[in-house]
Structure formats: structure tokens, C-alpha cells
Design a protein around this motif. Sequence first.
Motif, PDB file in Angstrom:
ATOM      1  N   ASP A 208      84.706  96.310  69.553  1.00  0.00           N
ATOM      2  CA  ASP A 208      84.503  95.335  70.398  1.00  0.00           C
ATOM      3  C   ASP A 208      85.793  94.175  70.485  1.00  0.00           C
ATOM      4  OD1 ASP A 208      83.492  93.436  72.608  1.00  0.00           O
ATOM      5  OD2 ASP A 208      81.875  92.678  71.036  1.00  0.00           O
ATOM      6  N   CYS A 209      86.646  94.338  71.050  1.00  0.00           N
ATOM      7  CA  CYS A 209      87.893  93.507  70.922  1.00  0.00           C
ATOM      8  C   CYS A 209      87.671  92.162  71.696  1.00  0.00           C
ATOM      9  CB  CYS A 209      89.024  94.143  71.574  1.00  0.00           C
ATOM     10  SG  CYS A 209      89.523  95.904  70.697  1.00  0.00           S
ATOM     11  N   PRO A 210      87.984  90.936  71.162  1.00  0.00           N
ATOM     12  CA  PRO A 210      88.160  89.693  71.707  1.00  0.00           C
ATOM     13  C   PRO A 210      89.065  89.681  72.956  1.00  0.00           C
ATOM     14  CG  PRO A 210      88.976  89.434  69.670  1.00  0.00           C
ATOM     15  CD  PRO A 210      88.487  91.015  69.586  1.00  0.00           C
ATOM     16  N   PRO A 211      88.768  89.034  73.975  1.00  0.00           N
ATOM     17  CA  PRO A 211      89.577  88.925  75.119  1.00  0.00           C
ATOM     18  C   PRO A 211      90.345  87.709  74.851  1.00  0.00           C
ATOM     19  CG  PRO A 211      87.286  88.031  75.828  1.00  0.00           C
ATOM     20  CD  PRO A 211      87.301  88.798  74.239  1.00  0.00           C
ATOM     21  N   ALA A 212      91.472  87.530  75.614  1.00  0.00           N
ATOM     22  CA  ALA A 212      92.267  86.482  75.624  1.00  0.00           C
ATOM     23  C   ALA A 212      91.317  85.294  76.526  1.00  0.00           C
ATOM     24  CB  ALA A 212      93.535  86.498  76.528  1.00  0.00           C
ATOM     25  N   THR A 213      91.501  84.015  76.337  1.00  0.00           N
ATOM     26  CA  THR A 213      90.726  82.994  76.814  1.00  0.00           C
ATOM     27  C   THR A 213      91.174  82.383  78.092  1.00  0.00           C
ATOM     28  OG1 THR A 213      91.786  81.302  75.795  1.00  0.00           O
ATOM     29  CG2 THR A 213      90.069  82.153  74.476  1.00  0.00           C
ATOM     30  N   GLY A 214      92.314  82.841  78.420  1.00  0.00           N
ATOM     31  CA  GLY A 214      92.964  82.142  79.733  1.00  0.00           C
ATOM     32  C   GLY A 214      93.788  81.031  79.319  1.00  0.00           C
ATOM     33  N   ASP A 215      93.700  80.457  78.216  1.00  0.00           N
ATOM     34  CA  ASP A 215      94.427  79.213  77.803  1.00  0.00           C
ATOM     35  C   ASP A 215      95.650  79.659  76.913  1.00  0.00           C
ATOM     36  OD1 ASP A 215      95.453  77.117  76.603  1.00  0.00           O
ATOM     37  OD2 ASP A 215      93.694  76.043  76.275  1.00  0.00           O
ATOM     38  N   PHE A 216      96.869  79.912  77.439  1.00  0.00           N
ATOM     39  CA  PHE A 216      97.896  80.549  76.832  1.00  0.00           C
ATOM     40  C   PHE A 216      98.429  79.785  75.440  1.00  0.00           C
ATOM     41  CE2 PHE A 216     102.557  80.658  76.095  1.00  0.00           C
ATOM     42  CZ  PHE A 216     102.929  81.987  75.908  1.00  0.00           C
ATOM     43  N   GLU A 217      98.371  78.733  75.207  1.00  0.00           N
ATOM     44  CA  GLU A 217      98.679  77.825  73.971  1.00  0.00           C
ATOM     45  C   GLU A 217      97.661  78.138  73.140  1.00  0.00           C
ATOM     46  OE1 GLU A 217      99.771  73.689  72.019  1.00  0.00           O
ATOM     47  OE2 GLU A 217      99.979  73.620  74.238  1.00  0.00           O
ATOM     48  N   ALA A 218      96.294  78.008  73.335  1.00  0.00           N
ATOM     49  CA  ALA A 218      95.219  78.403  72.468  1.00  0.00           C
ATOM     50  C   ALA A 218      95.137  79.848  72.181  1.00  0.00           C
ATOM     51  CB  ALA A 218      93.980  77.831  73.280  1.00  0.00           C
ATOM     52  N   ASP A 219      95.581  80.726  72.993  1.00  0.00           N
ATOM     53  CA  ASP A 219      95.684  82.112  72.607  1.00  0.00           C
ATOM     54  C   ASP A 219      96.868  82.520  71.649  1.00  0.00           C
ATOM     55  OD1 ASP A 219      93.399  82.830  74.178  1.00  0.00           O
ATOM     56  OD2 ASP A 219      94.378  83.220  75.930  1.00  0.00           O
ATOM     57  N   VAL A 220      97.884  81.943  71.704  1.00  0.00           N
ATOM     58  CA  VAL A 220      98.993  82.179  70.940  1.00  0.00           C
ATOM     59  C   VAL A 220      98.748  81.597  69.829  1.00  0.00           C
ATOM     60  CG1 VAL A 220     101.512  81.723  70.612  1.00  0.00           C
ATOM     61  CG2 VAL A 220     100.839  82.447  72.740  1.00  0.00           C
TER      62      VAL A 220
ATOM     63  N   LEU B 157      95.094  92.307  73.232  1.00  0.00           N
ATOM     64  CA  LEU B 157      94.963  91.091  73.399  1.00  0.00           C
ATOM     65  C   LEU B 157      96.383  90.477  73.828  1.00  0.00           C
ATOM     66  CD1 LEU B 157      93.623  88.504  73.014  1.00  0.00           C
ATOM     67  CD2 LEU B 157      94.452  88.417  70.486  1.00  0.00           C
ATOM     68  N   TYR B 158      97.459  90.869  73.268  1.00  0.00           N
ATOM     69  CA  TYR B 158      98.780  90.476  73.369  1.00  0.00           C
ATOM     70  C   TYR B 158      99.258  90.575  74.869  1.00  0.00           C
ATOM     71  CZ  TYR B 158      99.029  89.479  68.480  1.00  0.00           C
ATOM     72  OH  TYR B 158      98.830  88.787  67.164  1.00  0.00           O
ATOM     73  N   ALA B 159      98.780  91.772  75.369  1.00  0.00           N
ATOM     74  CA  ALA B 159      98.900  92.098  76.634  1.00  0.00           C
ATOM     75  C   ALA B 159      98.458  91.096  77.737  1.00  0.00           C
ATOM     76  CB  ALA B 159      98.592  93.720  76.971  1.00  0.00           C
ATOM     77  N   GLN B 160      97.012  90.806  77.377  1.00  0.00           N
ATOM     78  CA  GLN B 160      96.583  89.587  78.085  1.00  0.00           C
ATOM     79  C   GLN B 160      97.215  88.505  77.948  1.00  0.00           C
ATOM     80  OE1 GLN B 160      92.441  89.626  77.021  1.00  0.00           O
ATOM     81  NE2 GLN B 160      92.060  91.865  77.328  1.00  0.00           N
ATOM     82  N   ILE B 161      97.751  88.266  76.928  1.00  0.00           N
ATOM     83  CA  ILE B 161      98.247  87.073  76.551  1.00  0.00           C
ATOM     84  C   ILE B 161      99.627  86.623  77.654  1.00  0.00           C
ATOM     85  CG2 ILE B 161      99.541  85.158  74.806  1.00  0.00           C
ATOM     86  CD1 ILE B 161      97.170  86.095  72.845  1.00  0.00           C
ATOM     87  N   ALA B 162     100.431  87.929  77.350  1.00  0.00           N
ATOM     88  CA  ALA B 162     101.499  88.119  78.159  1.00  0.00           C
ATOM     89  C   ALA B 162     101.150  87.782  79.660  1.00  0.00           C
ATOM     90  CB  ALA B 162     102.172  89.418  77.917  1.00  0.00           C
TER      91      ALA B 162
END
Length: 107
Positions: free
Chosen positions: A83-95, A36-41
Motif C-alpha cells: 500500500d504505497c502512499p500517494p503524492a498529496t498534490g502539494d509539490f513542495e510538501a511532497d518533495v 511516488l516520484y512519478a506523481q511528484i514529477a
Amino acid sequence: MAQVICQQVECECPQCDNYRTSLEESLQDEICDAGLYAQIANEAPSDILREIITSIVGDEYGHARMQSALLGLCPPATSCPPDCPPATGDFEADVRGAIAGELSAIR
């Protein structure tokens, strides 16, 4: 080649009854968090934020390595990854979600 025979050691205290299962679940959570953090990065709006979050990915993998070592020579049976949740594409919301998840994990 020597064969390693895994032996399950019975726990002698009630506090340890679910230790191995909890450790295996925690290991999977750390792997999910790293992904998840890799996606957020990848969503980060600046290089410095990307570097900070990428360092957190390394921390999560470090946690997973430590937990793997605690499991010792007898790893858990092969299973499907969670089943890991993916990042949403919204950086602030994901952080914000990642921070809430970390705070929940330490409670």
C-alpha cells in the motif's frame, strides 16, 4: 523448456538471517518510491523540475532492478503490491516528504 528449481540456501552467519526478507521489502519500497516520484514529477511547477524528478524515478527503478538481480533466479512468491502512499498534490510538501524518506532510508 528447462525447469528451474529454486533452492533456499541456509545462511551460515547471524548477520544474514533476514537478508532475503529485507531485500524483498527494500525492493517493494523502491517500487513505491518510483511511483511516488512519478506523481511528484506530474506536480512539478516547471519543466526543469519535472525533468530532475523524472530522472530520480529512473534511479529508483534502477535500484529495484539491482535488488531483483540480487534475489537471483528464485524470485519471491507472488503477492499483492504494498500500500504505497500517494503524492498529496502539494509539490513542495511532497518533495520535503520524499527527502525525509530518503534520509531515513540511508540511516
